[in-house]
Design a protein around this motif. Structure first.
Motif, PDB file in Angstrom:
ATOM      1  N   LEU A   1       0.841  -1.210   0.000  1.00 16.00           N
ATOM      2  CA  LEU A   1       0.000   0.000   0.000  1.00 16.00           C
ATOM      3  C   LEU A   1       0.873   1.256   0.000  1.00 16.00           C
ATOM      4  O   LEU A   1       0.502   2.276  -0.583  1.00 16.00           O
ATOM      5  N   GLY A   2       2.034   1.166   0.631  1.00 21.08           N
ATOM      6  CA  GLY A   2       2.937   2.321   0.679  1.00 21.08           C
ATOM      7  C   GLY A   2       3.564   2.633  -0.670  1.00 21.08           C
ATOM      8  O   GLY A   2       3.979   3.764  -0.927  1.00 21.08           O
ATOM      9  N   LEU A   3       3.680   1.624  -1.545  1.00 13.89           N
ATOM     10  CA  LEU A   3       4.251   1.843  -2.880  1.00 13.89           C
ATOM     11  C   LEU A   3       3.170   2.185  -3.902  1.00 13.89           C
ATOM     12  O   LEU A   3       3.471   2.551  -5.031  1.00 13.89           O
ATOM     13  N   ALA A   4       1.904   2.038  -3.528  1.00 14.51           N
ATOM     14  CA  ALA A   4       0.801   2.227  -4.476  1.00 14.51           C
ATOM     15  C   ALA A   4       0.775   3.652  -5.004  1.00 14.51           C
ATOM     16  O   ALA A   4       0.916   4.608  -4.251  1.00 14.51           O
ATOM     17  N   ALA A   5       0.593   3.755  -6.320  1.00 11.62           N
ATOM     18  CA  ALA A   5       0.543   5.081  -6.946  1.00 11.62           C
ATOM     19  C   ALA A   5      -0.668   5.134  -7.877  1.00 11.62           C
ATOM     20  O   ALA A   5      -1.695   4.527  -7.594  1.00 11.62           O
ATOM     21  N   GLY A   6      -0.536   5.843  -8.966  1.00  6.65           N
ATOM     22  CA  GLY A   6      -1.681   6.135  -9.828  1.00  6.65           C
ATOM     23  C   GLY A   6      -2.487   4.942 -10.304  1.00  6.65           C
ATOM     24  O   GLY A   6      -3.719   4.961 -10.252  1.00  6.65           O
ATOM     25  N   SER A   7      -1.829   3.882 -10.762  1.00  3.70           N
ATOM     26  CA  SER A   7      -2.580   2.770 -11.339  1.00  3.70           C
ATOM     27  C   SER A   7      -3.454   2.106 -10.274  1.00  3.70           C
ATOM     28  O   SER A   7      -4.570   1.684 -10.555  1.00  3.70           O
ATOM     29  N   PHE A   8      -2.945   2.011  -9.057  1.00  2.98           N
ATOM     30  CA  PHE A   8      -3.755   1.451  -7.969  1.00  2.98           C
ATOM     31  C   PHE A   8      -4.867   2.416  -7.578  1.00  2.98           C
ATOM     32  O   PHE A   8      -6.017   2.014  -7.401  1.00  2.98           O
ATOM     33  N   ARG A   9      -4.522   3.689  -7.422  1.00  2.00           N
ATOM     34  CA  ARG A   9      -5.534   4.669  -6.974  1.00  2.00           C
ATOM     35  C   ARG A   9      -6.709   4.735  -7.942  1.00  2.00           C
ATOM     36  O   ARG A   9      -7.863   4.678  -7.535  1.00  2.00           O
ATOM     37  N   ASP A  10      -6.399   4.865  -9.229  1.00  2.00           N
ATOM     38  CA  ASP A  10      -7.475   4.935 -10.233  1.00  2.00           C
ATOM     39  C   ASP A  10      -8.261   3.628 -10.284  1.00  2.00           C
ATOM     40  O   ASP A  10      -9.483   3.640 -10.387  1.00  2.00           O
ATOM     41  N   GLY A  11      -7.534   2.523 -10.233  1.00  2.00           N
ATOM     42  CA  GLY A  11      -8.174   1.223 -10.377  1.00  2.00           C
ATOM     43  C   GLY A  11      -9.059   0.847  -9.206  1.00  2.00           C
ATOM     44  O   GLY A  11      -9.890  -0.055  -9.322  1.00  2.00           O
ATOM     45  N   THR A  12      -8.888   1.493  -8.070  1.00  2.00           N
ATOM     46  CA  THR A  12      -9.683   1.151  -6.882  1.00  2.00           C
ATOM     47  C   THR A  12     -10.575   2.294  -6.419  1.00  2.00           C
ATOM     48  O   THR A  12     -11.205   2.175  -5.375  1.00  2.00           O
ATOM     49  N   ARG A  13     -10.617   3.393  -7.163  1.00  4.04           N
ATOM     50  CA  ARG A  13     -11.368   4.555  -6.687  1.00  4.04           C
ATOM     51  C   ARG A  13     -12.803   4.192  -6.307  1.00  4.04           C
ATOM     52  O   ARG A  13     -13.279   4.536  -5.219  1.00  4.04           O
ATOM     53  N   VAL A  14     -13.504   3.455  -7.168  1.00  2.86           N
ATOM     54  CA  VAL A  14     -14.910   3.170  -6.881  1.00  2.86           C
ATOM     55  C   VAL A  14     -15.097   2.159  -5.750  1.00  2.86           C
ATOM     56  O   VAL A  14     -16.221   1.968  -5.286  1.00  2.86           O
ATOM     57  N   ALA A  15     -13.994   1.534  -5.304  1.00  3.17           N
ATOM     58  CA  ALA A  15     -14.110   0.641  -4.141  1.00  3.17           C
ATOM     59  C   ALA A  15     -14.378   1.451  -2.869  1.00  3.17           C
ATOM     60  O   ALA A  15     -14.734   0.888  -1.833  1.00  3.17           O
ATOM     61  N   ALA A  16     -14.233   2.758  -2.950  1.00  2.00           N
ATOM     62  CA  ALA A  16     -14.543   3.613  -1.797  1.00  2.00           C
ATOM     63  C   ALA A  16     -16.048   3.889  -1.687  1.00  2.00           C
ATOM     64  O   ALA A  16     -16.514   4.436  -0.688  1.00  2.00           O
ATOM     65  N   THR A  17     -16.818   3.501  -2.703  1.00  2.00           N
ATOM     66  CA  THR A  17     -18.275   3.700  -2.671  1.00  2.00           C
ATOM     67  C   THR A  17     -18.891   2.871  -1.543  1.00  2.00           C
ATOM     68  O   THR A  17     -18.417   1.772  -1.257  1.00  2.00           O
ATOM     69  N   ALA A  18     -19.948   3.390  -0.937  1.00  2.00           N
ATOM     70  CA  ALA A  18     -20.624   2.669   0.146  1.00  2.00           C
ATOM     71  C   ALA A  18     -21.052   1.285  -0.344  1.00  2.00           C
ATOM     72  O   ALA A  18     -21.708   1.168  -1.384  1.00  2.00           O
ATOM     73  N   PRO A  19     -20.677   0.234   0.380  1.00  2.00           N
ATOM     74  CA  PRO A  19     -20.969  -1.142  -0.059  1.00  2.00           C
ATOM     75  C   PRO A  19     -22.456  -1.371  -0.347  1.00  2.00           C
ATOM     76  O   PRO A  19     -22.789  -2.094  -1.304  1.00  2.00           O
ATOM     77  N   GLY A  20     -23.327  -0.782   0.416  1.00  2.00           N
ATOM     78  CA  GLY A  20     -24.762  -0.993   0.192  1.00  2.00           C
ATOM     79  C   GLY A  20     -25.192  -0.564  -1.203  1.00  2.00           C
ATOM     80  O   GLY A  20     -25.979  -1.250  -1.869  1.00  2.00           O
ATOM     81  N   LEU A  21     -24.669   0.565  -1.668  1.00  2.00           N
ATOM     82  CA  LEU A  21     -25.006   1.052  -3.011  1.00  2.00           C
ATOM     83  C   LEU A  21     -24.462   0.112  -4.082  1.00  2.00           C
ATOM     84  O   LEU A  21     -25.138  -0.190  -5.069  1.00  2.00           O
ATOM     85  N   VAL A  22     -23.220  -0.342  -3.902  1.00  2.00           N
ATOM     86  CA  VAL A  22     -22.604  -1.227  -4.894  1.00  2.00           C
ATOM     87  C   VAL A  22     -23.359  -2.549  -4.971  1.00  2.00           C
ATOM     88  O   VAL A  22     -23.674  -3.050  -6.061  1.00  2.00           O
ATOM     89  N   ASN A  23     -23.679  -3.114  -3.815  1.00  2.00           N
ATOM     90  CA  ASN A  23     -24.419  -4.383  -3.807  1.00  2.00           C
ATOM     91  C   ASN A  23     -25.780  -4.229  -4.481  1.00  2.00           C
ATOM     92  O   ASN A  23     -26.183  -5.094  -5.271  1.00  2.00           O
TER      93      ASN A  23
END
Lengths: 332, 332
Positions: free
Chosen positions: A221-243
């Motif tokens: 996680l400490g080495l994570a940069a743009g490709s990780f951040r962009d690729g996981t951005r929507v994982a920050a969405t509230a789980p209830g909405l995604v489900n």
């Protein structure tokens, strides 16, 4: 029968821009109430929560908590009722519409369309229902998060089935135009297949990426940069909405997920056996380039109600076509 | 022996900030030559292409195309040689260093570390080689794309093996600090496992998403919004670069890819059997939240060369620790 005056002055039910009754005043419904008000249309909303209705009233909008009352008014004024409640509450909303507003036309803004269309048929709304899905949103929710420009320049899918009523279809398209959106015509099943690929699958891939990276511990996680951040951005969405989104589109999402799994399994085997990632990477680059270079044709001249109009509309949608707001003088 | 004067005035080979010889003047090497020059260090570069070397000279830098000459100077001045060539050219660079610069210390900035470490051992550079990887870059390439601030506030992984020489390690860390980066100590294999998860896997998932969405045709691409755009951004990267990265880290990437495949297969089965996406979505949200809320401890007080320093450094790196540039007065 009381018919409200509208900008075009045409009588219901052929008036393309009747009054608007919004059920549900969250981010989408609340933004819609504001947007159609700004477009000069008579509009009122219903919220289940008194706090939400009070907030809307305090902001100068016509809102209340009496569902039957809101719907009876919609029936009297031959309004279009917009169902903007969460997917699990759609059934109850349709039942109330069937009971209290037998003359109103009906649309919705729910993110899946096949299940909502089936519910509309079940409640006997066929003939006066045409579904919709504005491809707009933010990570926020609730009345307070809404704003009238949410739909500006967004794509608004308008449900186009063989038995779609042309007058209702025109009313839903006009609603989208009044909110500043362009219209893409599509059958419910086509819509659901498309959003499974471009909206629901990205969420599942983002979740899987976040979990896999996290398994690498703080070093990863400490080495994570743009490709990780962009690729996981929507994982920050509230789980209830995604489900709710993903589960509501289960069948189409399974097909899209299987396609992605096949691609990734093949890539895994090619990497293991030939130490190469070239086939997947090349195909992915080609696909993303096609997206970057896509163009949109403007669909014109298909008159709702004319011979074969639903199939011609859908065909245009499949080829990337969009309807733009017509000039006021020639409004549909 | 000619020893260049350095800021600290310490003699080689214990000088932490010796002159710098950069092999390869692309985006990373070119930016590094500029950055160390801006930090006041004597530096020169080698480019295989005369056009690149000419461009660097025109920009006021010391550069040429004679590899043996650049390396003989590095040997005379006890410079640190930075290998900034593409991964497939590393072997040849190490061979030239072994022949022409037997006294220079050596590092590299290649994005995989196990294979480079093995090549260094093979060419007899053990003892004077410590690997590095600045987690920085843009989608551009070539000398013209470089700029001295590329590494500012970036994470620079410094290879930390049981047999790492503390003086060489300190030189590589000082190079990172002079470029404005923070240092994360990690063994080559740990680095490769981490970047497989946070950098290489995201690329493969982005490619698979782009292909799957594209299979939905113009309708799907026409409805694509934020989640698709973010999830496929890196699929726009030149395929050659992506393949080189991924294939160069094959073994670690296979493990990360298998982890992701397991998660997605499980999610597929849960969705098919229970119509639920909750387990994956919940885990993904937790993981992404951990990333958003991660903190970095500042590693201090581990003196290179002291008892157990490499294991203590790696342990700190595993826990998310970073070394910051020390005050000039107390420079390592």
């Amino acid at each position: 029968m009381i018919v409200s005056s509208t900008a075009s002055g045409l009588p219901s039910p052929h008036d393309p821009r009747p009054p608007v009754c919004v059920l549900g005043l969250g981010l989408i419904g609340g933004s819609l109430l504001r947007a159609v008000g700004a477009a000069g249309r008579t509009a009122w909303g219903h919220a289940r929560s008194a706090a939400t209705a009070d907030a809307a009233v305090a902001d100068g909008y016509d809102a209340g908590t009496d569902l039957a009352d809101a719907l009876r008014r919609a029936d009297r004024e031959r309004a279009i009722v917009v169902v903007a409640v969460p997917a699990p509450a759609v059934d109850e909303a349709f039942a109330a519409i069937a009971e209290h507003a037998p003359n109103a036309t009906v649309t919705d803004v729910v993110s899946v369309k096949t299940a909502v269309l089936a519910a509309a048929r079940e409640h006997g709304l066929t003939g006066r229902y045409v579904g919709g899905h504005p491809m707009a949103g933010t990570s926020e929710s609730g009345w307070g998060a809404g704003f009238p420009e949410l739909f500006r320049d967004a794509v608004w899918v308008v449900g186009t089935e063989d038995d779609s009523d042309p007058d209702v279809w025109t009313q839903v398209a006009a609603l989208a135009f009044d909110c500043g959106s362009v219209v893409v015509p599509a059958a419910a099943v086509e819509h659901d297949n498309a959003v499974a690929r471009i909206s629901h699958l990205p969420h599942l891939l983002a979740e899987a990426l976040a979990v896999t990276a996290d398994a690498g511990g703080p070093l990863a996680l400490g080495l994570a940069a743009g490709s990780f951040r962009d690729g996981t951005r929507v994982a920050a969405t509230a789980p209830g909405l995604v489900n709710a989104m993903c589960e509501g589109n289960r069948d189409a999402l399974l097909v899209a997920l299987d396609d992605a799994l096949t691609l990734l399994r093949d890539a895994r085997n090619t990497l293991a056996q030939e130490s190469s990632t070239a086939p997947l990477v090349s195909a992915g680059h080609t696909a993303r380039t096609r997206y970057d270079e896509r163009t949109h044709t403007v669909v014109e001249g298909i008159v709702p109600g004319s011979d074969g109009w639903t199939e011609r509309m859908r065909d245009a949608g499949r080829r990337g076509g969009r309807l733009h707001r017509p000039d006021e003088d020639s409004f549909m």
